[in-house]
Design a protein around this motif. Structure first.
Motif, PDB file in Angstrom:
ATOM      1  N   GLU A 159       0.811  -1.217   0.000  1.00 15.54           N
ATOM      2  CA  GLU A 159       0.000   0.000   0.000  1.00 15.54           C
ATOM      3  C   GLU A 159       0.844   1.267   0.000  1.00 15.54           C
ATOM      4  OE1 GLU A 159      -2.003  -3.131   2.671  1.00 15.54           O
ATOM      5  OE2 GLU A 159       0.018  -2.345   2.322  1.00 15.54           O
ATOM      6  N   VAL A 160       2.163   1.118   0.122  1.00 11.67           N
ATOM      7  CA  VAL A 160       3.052   2.261   0.285  1.00 11.67           C
ATOM      8  C   VAL A 160       4.110   2.266  -0.805  1.00 11.67           C
ATOM      9  CG1 VAL A 160       4.760   3.339   1.806  1.00 11.67           C
ATOM     10  CG2 VAL A 160       2.696   2.325   2.777  1.00 11.67           C
ATOM     11  N   ASP A 161       4.398   3.449  -1.299  1.00  6.76           N
ATOM     12  CA  ASP A 161       5.482   3.648  -2.264  1.00  6.76           C
ATOM     13  C   ASP A 161       6.478   4.629  -1.652  1.00  6.76           C
ATOM     14  OD1 ASP A 161       7.107   3.930  -4.494  1.00  6.76           O
ATOM     15  OD2 ASP A 161       5.746   5.294  -5.534  1.00  6.76           O
ATOM     16  N   ILE A 162       7.659   4.139  -1.276  1.00  5.27           N
ATOM     17  CA  ILE A 162       8.686   5.024  -0.739  1.00  5.27           C
ATOM     18  C   ILE A 162       9.262   5.832  -1.897  1.00  5.27           C
ATOM     19  CG2 ILE A 162      10.912   5.184   0.448  1.00  5.27           C
ATOM     20  CD1 ILE A 162      10.286   2.576   1.853  1.00  5.27           C
ATOM     21  N   VAL A 163       9.078   7.137  -1.851  1.00 10.43           N
ATOM     22  CA  VAL A 163       9.571   8.002  -2.930  1.00 10.43           C
ATOM     23  C   VAL A 163      10.835   8.745  -2.530  1.00 10.43           C
ATOM     24  CG1 VAL A 163       7.288   8.284  -3.947  1.00 10.43           C
ATOM     25  CG2 VAL A 163       8.070   9.920  -2.210  1.00 10.43           C
ATOM     26  N   GLY A 164      11.204   8.676  -1.265  1.00  9.90           N
ATOM     27  CA  GLY A 164      12.421   9.331  -0.822  1.00  9.90           C
ATOM     28  C   GLY A 164      12.793   8.871   0.571  1.00  9.90           C
ATOM     29  N   ILE A 165      14.097   8.841   0.832  1.00  8.80           N
ATOM     30  CA  ILE A 165      14.607   8.538   2.170  1.00  8.80           C
ATOM     31  C   ILE A 165      15.552   9.668   2.548  1.00  8.80           C
ATOM     32  CG2 ILE A 165      15.932   6.937   3.609  1.00  8.80           C
ATOM     33  CD1 ILE A 165      15.186   4.731   1.570  1.00  8.80           C
ATOM     34  N   THR A 166      15.332  10.267   3.700  1.00  3.45           N
ATOM     35  CA  THR A 166      16.209  11.322   4.181  1.00  3.45           C
ATOM     36  C   THR A 166      16.763  10.903   5.535  1.00  3.45           C
ATOM     37  OG1 THR A 166      14.258  12.489   5.052  1.00  3.45           O
ATOM     38  CG2 THR A 166      15.115  13.193   2.914  1.00  3.45           C
ATOM     39  N   THR A 167      18.020  11.235   5.776  1.00  5.74           N
ATOM     40  CA  THR A 167      18.695  10.746   6.965  1.00  5.74           C
ATOM     41  C   THR A 167      19.029  11.873   7.923  1.00  5.74           C
ATOM     42  OG1 THR A 167      20.908  10.921   5.971  1.00  5.74           O
ATOM     43  CG2 THR A 167      19.692   8.861   5.622  1.00  5.74           C
ATOM     44  N   VAL A 168      19.161  11.506   9.196  1.00  5.48           N
ATOM     45  CA  VAL A 168      19.484  12.462  10.249  1.00  5.48           C
ATOM     46  C   VAL A 168      20.313  11.710  11.283  1.00  5.48           C
ATOM     47  CG1 VAL A 168      17.401  11.971  11.600  1.00  5.48           C
ATOM     48  CG2 VAL A 168      18.459  14.247  11.746  1.00  5.48           C
ATOM     49  N   ASN A 169      21.084  12.428  12.074  1.00  7.63           N
ATOM     50  CA  ASN A 169      21.835  11.743  13.128  1.00  7.63           C
ATOM     51  C   ASN A 169      20.917  11.432  14.298  1.00  7.63           C
ATOM     52  OD1 ASN A 169      21.641  14.524  14.026  1.00  7.63           O
ATOM     53  ND2 ASN A 169      23.216  14.043  15.536  1.00  7.63           N
ATOM     54  N   GLY A 170      21.338  10.488  15.120  1.00  5.07           N
ATOM     55  CA  GLY A 170      20.523  10.113  16.266  1.00  5.07           C
ATOM     56  C   GLY A 170      20.922   8.747  16.772  1.00  5.07           C
ATOM     57  N   ASN A 171      20.321   7.699  16.208  1.00  3.21           N
ATOM     58  CA  ASN A 171      20.705   6.338  16.581  1.00  3.21           C
ATOM     59  C   ASN A 171      22.157   6.057  16.240  1.00  3.21           C
ATOM     60  OD1 ASN A 171      18.165   5.679  17.533  1.00  3.21           O
ATOM     61  ND2 ASN A 171      17.492   4.803  15.596  1.00  3.21           N
ATOM     62  N   GLY A 172      22.662   6.754  15.250  1.00  8.28           N
ATOM     63  CA  GLY A 172      24.063   6.670  14.860  1.00  8.28           C
ATOM     64  C   GLY A 172      24.508   8.034  14.368  1.00  8.28           C
ATOM     65  N   THR A 173      25.768   8.135  14.032  1.00  9.97           N
ATOM     66  CA  THR A 173      26.230   9.369  13.417  1.00  9.97           C
ATOM     67  C   THR A 173      25.541   9.552  12.076  1.00  9.97           C
ATOM     68  OG1 THR A 173      28.048   8.284  12.224  1.00  9.97           O
ATOM     69  CG2 THR A 173      28.497   9.045  14.496  1.00  9.97           C
ATOM     70  N   LEU A 174      25.572  10.761  11.552  1.00  7.30           N
ATOM     71  CA  LEU A 174      24.935  11.005  10.266  1.00  7.30           C
ATOM     72  C   LEU A 174      25.558  10.146   9.171  1.00  7.30           C
ATOM     73  CD1 LEU A 174      22.908  12.611   8.575  1.00  7.30           C
ATOM     74  CD2 LEU A 174      24.676  14.373   8.296  1.00  7.30           C
ATOM     75  N   ASP A 175      26.867   9.998   9.190  1.00 13.26           N
ATOM     76  CA  ASP A 175      27.521   9.149   8.187  1.00 13.26           C
ATOM     77  C   ASP A 175      27.030   7.715   8.290  1.00 13.26           C
ATOM     78  OD1 ASP A 175      28.972  11.217   7.097  1.00 13.26           O
ATOM     79  OD2 ASP A 175      30.795  10.796   8.231  1.00 13.26           O
ATOM     80  N   ASN A 176      26.881   7.210   9.513  1.00  9.60           N
ATOM     81  CA  ASN A 176      26.428   5.833   9.681  1.00  9.60           C
ATOM     82  C   ASN A 176      24.973   5.653   9.274  1.00  9.60           C
ATOM     83  OD1 ASN A 176      28.854   4.806  10.554  1.00  9.60           O
ATOM     84  ND2 ASN A 176      28.344   4.860  12.726  1.00  9.60           N
ATOM     85  N   THR A 177      24.098   6.560   9.685  1.00  9.17           N
ATOM     86  CA  THR A 177      22.685   6.399   9.331  1.00  9.17           C
ATOM     87  C   THR A 177      22.477   6.541   7.826  1.00  9.17           C
ATOM     88  OG1 THR A 177      22.166   8.741   9.741  1.00  9.17           O
ATOM     89  CG2 THR A 177      21.921   7.212  11.587  1.00  9.17           C
ATOM     90  N   THR A 178      23.285   7.384   7.183  1.00  4.30           N
ATOM     91  CA  THR A 178      23.178   7.533   5.730  1.00  4.30           C
ATOM     92  C   THR A 178      23.697   6.290   5.028  1.00  4.30           C
ATOM     93  OG1 THR A 178      23.450   9.926   5.952  1.00  4.30           O
ATOM     94  CG2 THR A 178      23.784   8.979   3.766  1.00  4.30           C
TER      95      THR A 178
END
Length: 284
Positions: A61-80
């Protein structure tokens, strides 16, 4: 995917707890006879958001059209990197845009490696090379562009700190009237006496960037907030997760691999990943 990793089975497992605590229930995965719902997943992809992203991806039922990353659970480099890895491994075609590494008030917190591991994926061995590359735009710009390209069609799923959404609003406040809805996991509202997960008054996502949370929650777009107190009502036992691992295919086996870093007993037995769905619940 088998039924163990389907939306129907997962909803049964949660016992419908989401609706009990949401400010306004939003059936993002409601059955649709037309086109799937367009969703931007904004996340700090660690252990829990790995599960969240895969559940969203495999929901028809869902179409992922974009993924955006932020730091938090890991560093920004890691989450990206984790977003790129999951997109490549499981065929998520949506562009991945690197987002904010600091809060609106210029704070950078240490990632909770004791929960999500040094690589934010439970310290499993990750490939040394990923073919997928990040979108040239910063996360806020991709959000703005997609909302304007698909007016009144985009749902933004905020699973981490809301810095990217706040930056998008700051650069273009008109997106608030053009976004179909925003659904976030954040805050705590005292359901069953459960309060914050960082301090008694604070939940990690909102505490990580309170200025962004204030801006996003005060905007005029349709919004649903699911508090961390709701997520405390869901527990996933070893036996349940083993069934998912054995019957759910590669994505379920990956989830099993990343979650054993969080294990503790309680009165109901050993629970390998209590609250694994505290971010992912927002999608249901």
């Amino acid at each position: 995917m088998t039924d163990l990793f389907s939306r129907r089975h997962f909803l049964a497992a949660t016992g419908g707890m989401l609706a009990a605590g949401a400010i306004r229930p939003a059936p993002l995965l409601a059955a649709s006879a037309s086109a799937p719902r367009k969703v931007i997943v904004d996340a700090d992809i660690g252990v829990d958001d790995t599960m969240a992203l895969l559940l969203v991806h495999f929901a028809p039922e869902v179409d992922i059209v974009g993924i955006t990353t932020v730091n938090g659970n890991g560093t920004l480099d890691n989450t990206t990197r984790n977003a790129l890895l999951l997109s490549e491994k499981f065929g998520i075609q949506a562009p991945v845009a690197k987002g904010a590494g600091v809060s609106l008030d210029n704070r950078t917190d240490t990632a909770p490696a004791f929960i999500h591991g040094d690589n934010a994926m439970g310290n499993i061995v990750l490939p040394s090379h990923i073919n997928r590359t990040v979108d040239a735009r910063p996360a806020w710009q991709m959000i703005v562009d997609m909302v304007h390209a698909h007016p009144h069609e985009i749902t933004i799923l905020g699973l981490g700190r809301l810095t990217n959404l706040a930056l998008a609003l700051r650069h273009d406040p008109t997106i608030a009237t053009l976004t179909r809805e925003v659904i976030v996991m954040g805050g705590g509202f005292g359901l069953h006496g459960d309060l914050g997960n960082v301090t008694p008054a604070a939940e990690a996502n909102f505490k990580g960037d309170p200025m962004a949370a204030d801006m996003v929650c005060g905007a005029s777009w349709p919004m649903t907030i699911v508090g961390v107190d709701v997520t405390f009502q869901t527990t996933m036992t070893d036996a349940y997760l083993q069934d998912i691992r054995d019957q759910g295919g590669p994505a379920s086996r990956l989830i099993w691999d990343v979650i054993p870093t969080i294990v503790w007993p309680d009165s109901r037995g050993t629970h390998r990943f209590k609250n694994v769905i505290h971010r992912m619940q927002t999608i249901l």
